[in-house]
Write a protein that holds these residues in place. Sequence first.
Motif, PDB file in Angstrom:
ATOM      1  N   LEU A  73       0.832  -1.208  -0.147  1.00  0.00           N
ATOM      2  CA  LEU A  73       0.093  -0.338  -0.097  1.00  0.00           C
ATOM      3  C   LEU A  73       0.869   1.277  -0.106  1.00  0.00           C
ATOM      4  O   LEU A  73       0.452   2.500   0.102  1.00  0.00           O
ATOM      5  N   VAL A  74       2.114   1.095  -0.168  1.00  0.00           N
ATOM      6  CA  VAL A  74       3.135   2.401  -0.317  1.00  0.00           C
ATOM      7  C   VAL A  74       2.809   3.097  -1.648  1.00  0.00           C
ATOM      8  O   VAL A  74       2.038   2.469  -2.399  1.00  0.00           O
ATOM      9  N   ARG A  75       3.198   4.317  -1.124  1.00  0.00           N
ATOM     10  CA  ARG A  75       2.911   5.502  -2.461  1.00  0.00           C
ATOM     11  C   ARG A  75       4.290   6.134  -2.655  1.00  0.00           C
ATOM     12  O   ARG A  75       4.812   6.961  -1.753  1.00  0.00           O
ATOM     13  N   PRO A  76       4.780   5.667  -3.846  1.00  0.00           N
ATOM     14  CA  PRO A  76       6.075   6.346  -4.163  1.00  0.00           C
ATOM     15  C   PRO A  76       5.980   7.903  -4.219  1.00  0.00           C
ATOM     16  O   PRO A  76       5.145   8.484  -4.470  1.00  0.00           O
ATOM     17  N   TYR A  77       7.056   8.439  -4.026  1.00  0.00           N
ATOM     18  CA  TYR A  77       7.198   9.828  -4.089  1.00  0.00           C
ATOM     19  C   TYR A  77       7.965   9.950  -5.337  1.00  0.00           C
ATOM     20  O   TYR A  77       9.303  10.290  -5.507  1.00  0.00           O
ATOM     21  N   SER A  78       7.223  10.479  -6.577  1.00  0.00           N
ATOM     22  CA  SER A  78       7.831  10.233  -7.791  1.00  0.00           C
ATOM     23  C   SER A  78       8.698  11.570  -7.963  1.00  0.00           C
ATOM     24  O   SER A  78       8.253  12.578  -7.740  1.00  0.00           O
ATOM     25  N   GLN A  79       9.639  11.395  -8.718  1.00  0.00           N
ATOM     26  CA  GLN A  79      10.704  12.436  -9.153  1.00  0.00           C
ATOM     27  C   GLN A  79      11.064  13.267  -8.197  1.00  0.00           C
ATOM     28  O   GLN A  79      11.469  14.396  -7.951  1.00  0.00           O
ATOM     29  N   ALA A  80      11.190  12.590  -6.894  1.00  0.00           N
ATOM     30  CA  ALA A  80      11.593  13.149  -5.557  1.00  0.00           C
ATOM     31  C   ALA A  80      13.069  13.500  -5.546  1.00  0.00           C
ATOM     32  O   ALA A  80      14.007  13.020  -6.314  1.00  0.00           O
ATOM     33  N   LEU A  81      13.526  14.574  -4.902  1.00  0.00           N
ATOM     34  CA  LEU A  81      14.710  15.166  -4.963  1.00  0.00           C
ATOM     35  C   LEU A  81      15.488  14.556  -3.826  1.00  0.00           C
ATOM     36  O   LEU A  81      14.917  14.987  -2.738  1.00  0.00           O
ATOM     37  N   VAL A  82      16.766  13.943  -3.775  1.00  0.00           N
ATOM     38  CA  VAL A  82      17.201  13.447  -2.590  1.00  0.00           C
ATOM     39  C   VAL A  82      18.654  13.953  -2.545  1.00  0.00           C
ATOM     40  O   VAL A  82      19.416  13.896  -3.438  1.00  0.00           O
ATOM     41  N   ARG A  83      19.373  14.230  -1.407  1.00  0.00           N
ATOM     42  CA  ARG A  83      20.624  14.674  -1.100  1.00  0.00           C
ATOM     43  C   ARG A  83      21.464  13.610  -0.443  1.00  0.00           C
ATOM     44  O   ARG A  83      20.728  13.087   0.795  1.00  0.00           O
ATOM     45  N   ILE A  84      22.347  13.197  -0.821  1.00  0.00           N
ATOM     46  CA  ILE A  84      23.106  12.141  -0.319  1.00  0.00           C
ATOM     47  C   ILE A  84      24.254  12.502   0.348  1.00  0.00           C
ATOM     48  O   ILE A  84      25.072  13.315  -0.205  1.00  0.00           O
ATOM     49  N   GLN A  85      24.662  12.059   1.794  1.00  0.00           N
ATOM     50  CA  GLN A  85      25.829  12.667   2.439  1.00  0.00           C
ATOM     51  C   GLN A  85      26.815  11.414   2.796  1.00  0.00           C
ATOM     52  O   GLN A  85      26.100  10.482   3.400  1.00  0.00           O
ATOM     53  N   VAL A  86      27.963  11.255   2.261  1.00  0.00           N
ATOM     54  CA  VAL A  86      28.944  10.273   2.817  1.00  0.00           C
ATOM     55  C   VAL A  86      30.129  11.043   3.553  1.00  0.00           C
ATOM     56  O   VAL A  86      30.881  11.908   2.794  1.00  0.00           O
ATOM     57  N   GLY A  87      30.106  10.904   4.833  1.00  0.00           N
ATOM     58  CA  GLY A  87      31.019  11.742   5.435  1.00  0.00           C
ATOM     59  C   GLY A  87      30.890  13.330   5.425  1.00  0.00           C
ATOM     60  O   GLY A  87      29.467  13.546   5.562  1.00  0.00           O
ATOM     61  N   GLU A  88      31.857  14.240   4.983  1.00  0.00           N
ATOM     62  CA  GLU A  88      31.534  15.355   4.571  1.00  0.00           C
ATOM     63  C   GLU A  88      31.469  15.537   3.183  1.00  0.00           C
ATOM     64  O   GLU A  88      31.086  16.798   2.481  1.00  0.00           O
ATOM     65  N   GLN A  89      31.187  14.594   2.311  1.00  0.00           N
ATOM     66  CA  GLN A  89      30.989  14.692   0.931  1.00  0.00           C
ATOM     67  C   GLN A  89      29.277  14.686   0.543  1.00  0.00           C
ATOM     68  O   GLN A  89      28.863  13.769   1.205  1.00  0.00           O
ATOM     69  N   GLU A  90      28.841  15.458  -0.265  1.00  0.00           N
ATOM     70  CA  GLU A  90      27.285  15.651  -0.365  1.00  0.00           C
ATOM     71  C   GLU A  90      27.269  15.481  -2.191  1.00  0.00           C
ATOM     72  O   GLU A  90      27.893  16.108  -2.812  1.00  0.00           O
ATOM     73  N   VAL A  91      26.340  14.766  -2.461  1.00  0.00           N
ATOM     74  CA  VAL A  91      25.948  14.614  -3.799  1.00  0.00           C
ATOM     75  C   VAL A  91      24.209  14.862  -3.941  1.00  0.00           C
ATOM     76  O   VAL A  91      23.584  14.378  -2.825  1.00  0.00           O
ATOM     77  N   GLN A  92      23.836  14.920  -5.052  1.00  0.00           N
ATOM     78  CA  GLN A  92      22.412  15.083  -5.109  1.00  0.00           C
ATOM     79  C   GLN A  92      21.904  14.456  -6.311  1.00  0.00           C
ATOM     80  O   GLN A  92      22.576  14.005  -7.179  1.00  0.00           O
ATOM     81  N   THR A  93      20.703  13.749  -6.054  1.00  0.00           N
ATOM     82  CA  THR A  93      20.049  12.982  -7.501  1.00  0.00           C
ATOM     83  C   THR A  93      18.518  13.032  -7.481  1.00  0.00           C
ATOM     84  O   THR A  93      18.071  13.882  -6.357  1.00  0.00           O
ATOM     85  N   GLN A  94      17.847  12.441  -8.207  1.00  0.00           N
ATOM     86  CA  GLN A  94      16.451  12.544  -8.417  1.00  0.00           C
ATOM     87  C   GLN A  94      15.763  11.195  -8.630  1.00  0.00           C
ATOM     88  O   GLN A  94      16.362  10.172  -9.344  1.00  0.00           O
ATOM     89  N   ALA A  95      14.797  11.143  -7.952  1.00  0.00           N
ATOM     90  CA  ALA A  95      14.157   9.653  -7.933  1.00  0.00           C
ATOM     91  C   ALA A  95      13.508   9.614  -9.346  1.00  0.00           C
ATOM     92  O   ALA A  95      13.134  10.529  -9.808  1.00  0.00           O
ATOM     93  N   ASP A  96      13.119   8.283  -9.759  1.00  0.00           N
ATOM     94  CA  ASP A  96      12.361   8.004 -11.041  1.00  0.00           C
ATOM     95  C   ASP A  96      11.161   8.208 -10.624  1.00  0.00           C
ATOM     96  O   ASP A  96      10.431   8.380  -9.574  1.00  0.00           O
ATOM     97  N   GLU A  97      10.104   7.773 -11.587  1.00  0.00           N
ATOM     98  CA  GLU A  97       8.571   7.774 -11.453  1.00  0.00           C
ATOM     99  C   GLU A  97       8.044   6.822 -10.347  1.00  0.00           C
ATOM    100  O   GLU A  97       6.850   6.969  -9.762  1.00  0.00           O
ATOM    101  N   ASN A  98       8.872   5.611  -9.921  1.00  0.00           N
ATOM    102  CA  ASN A  98       8.552   4.679  -9.023  1.00  0.00           C
ATOM    103  C   ASN A  98       9.207   5.333  -7.432  1.00  0.00           C
ATOM    104  O   ASN A  98       9.028   4.484  -6.557  1.00  0.00           O
ATOM    105  N   GLY A  99       9.771   6.492  -7.501  1.00  0.00           N
ATOM    106  CA  GLY A  99      10.328   6.842  -6.087  1.00  0.00           C
ATOM    107  C   GLY A  99      11.816   6.450  -5.946  1.00  0.00           C
ATOM    108  O   GLY A  99      12.237   6.546  -4.939  1.00  0.00           O
TER     109      GLY A  99
END
Length: 348
Positions: A73-99
Amino acid sequence: MSKQKISLKGKIFRYFLTLLRLTDQPTVKVYRGFGTADRLTVFGHAFRRSALPRKNYRDIDLVNLLAVIRLFLVRPYSQALVRIQVGEQEVQTQADENGYFRIDVSLNKPLPSGWHRVQAQLTQTITSETILAEGEGNVLIPYATQFICISDIDDTFLVSHSATIAKRLLVLLTENAHSRMPFDGVVSHYQLLAQANSGPEATNPFFYVSSSEWNLYDYILEFSQKNRLPDGVYLLSTLKRLSQVLQTGKGKHHTKFDRIKQIIETYPSQQFILLGDDSQQDPIIYESVVQQFPDRIRCVYIRQIHAEHKARTESLMAKIETKGVFTCYFAHSADARQHSVDIGLVAT
């Protein structure tokens, strides 16, 4: 009057969510990823509606049924913007239509072998400081051991009856991650493979690659941890909705080949042990893997589940052996374990 109707509907909906332990707040889930000292692959899902973790495991059919249904019954967040952090390093990405999001992170500083924490933030815009949700997960940088194990899940170590949809659904919908059972002897065999020629203070990594969908990630992880299977990375299939629950475990098998191929190409210095069963497409997929990477595969283990597939599987195993790869087509895990001893893969 209209507002009152909406308010009542909203209360009923919230009660329904609470009853099923669902939340309609944005969430971001980070699965176990993998990589090398210089590059990590991080993946997960963003949701508008998601299931809260199960806390109690009462073995009651109705409770188990509702617990599994809510995962679809989950509902994906289509095209969501996600910020990933590894230690002090940060990158950004976008989810697809299925989240779903997946990103390769090139590291500024090399990381040592082992598990490393990564954090994720769900944001309104790339530059926004407004954080809608936060999550964290782990990524594995394997030790430089000789072997890496890639295993299927359903009917390879988890009794699932995948060849018969009615039986599979009955088990999935009426049992839970604590009441389900592994095959006799499979855990001890996997634990031995994790230690096979691995050296001190290191274990051979496990990758669990399955046609089961991401909806079942927590379910499978809970089962694996309860039964003390080797810790590993789980690579599952596309998220499904409730209307697709009858197709659970029936993902596109060619994507499984692609996931295995990526793992092998990520670790060019190690050999691989492949473990699966004959209920669906594992023998076909593994034979294709061996054809493409004959020098990289040490052994292929296939559990005998479906009698009608025996002749086909034996033919495929014979083809694998022509490439100089060990094979074991077995009905009982004790036989697979003895084979590992016989070929010098593990100690007695």
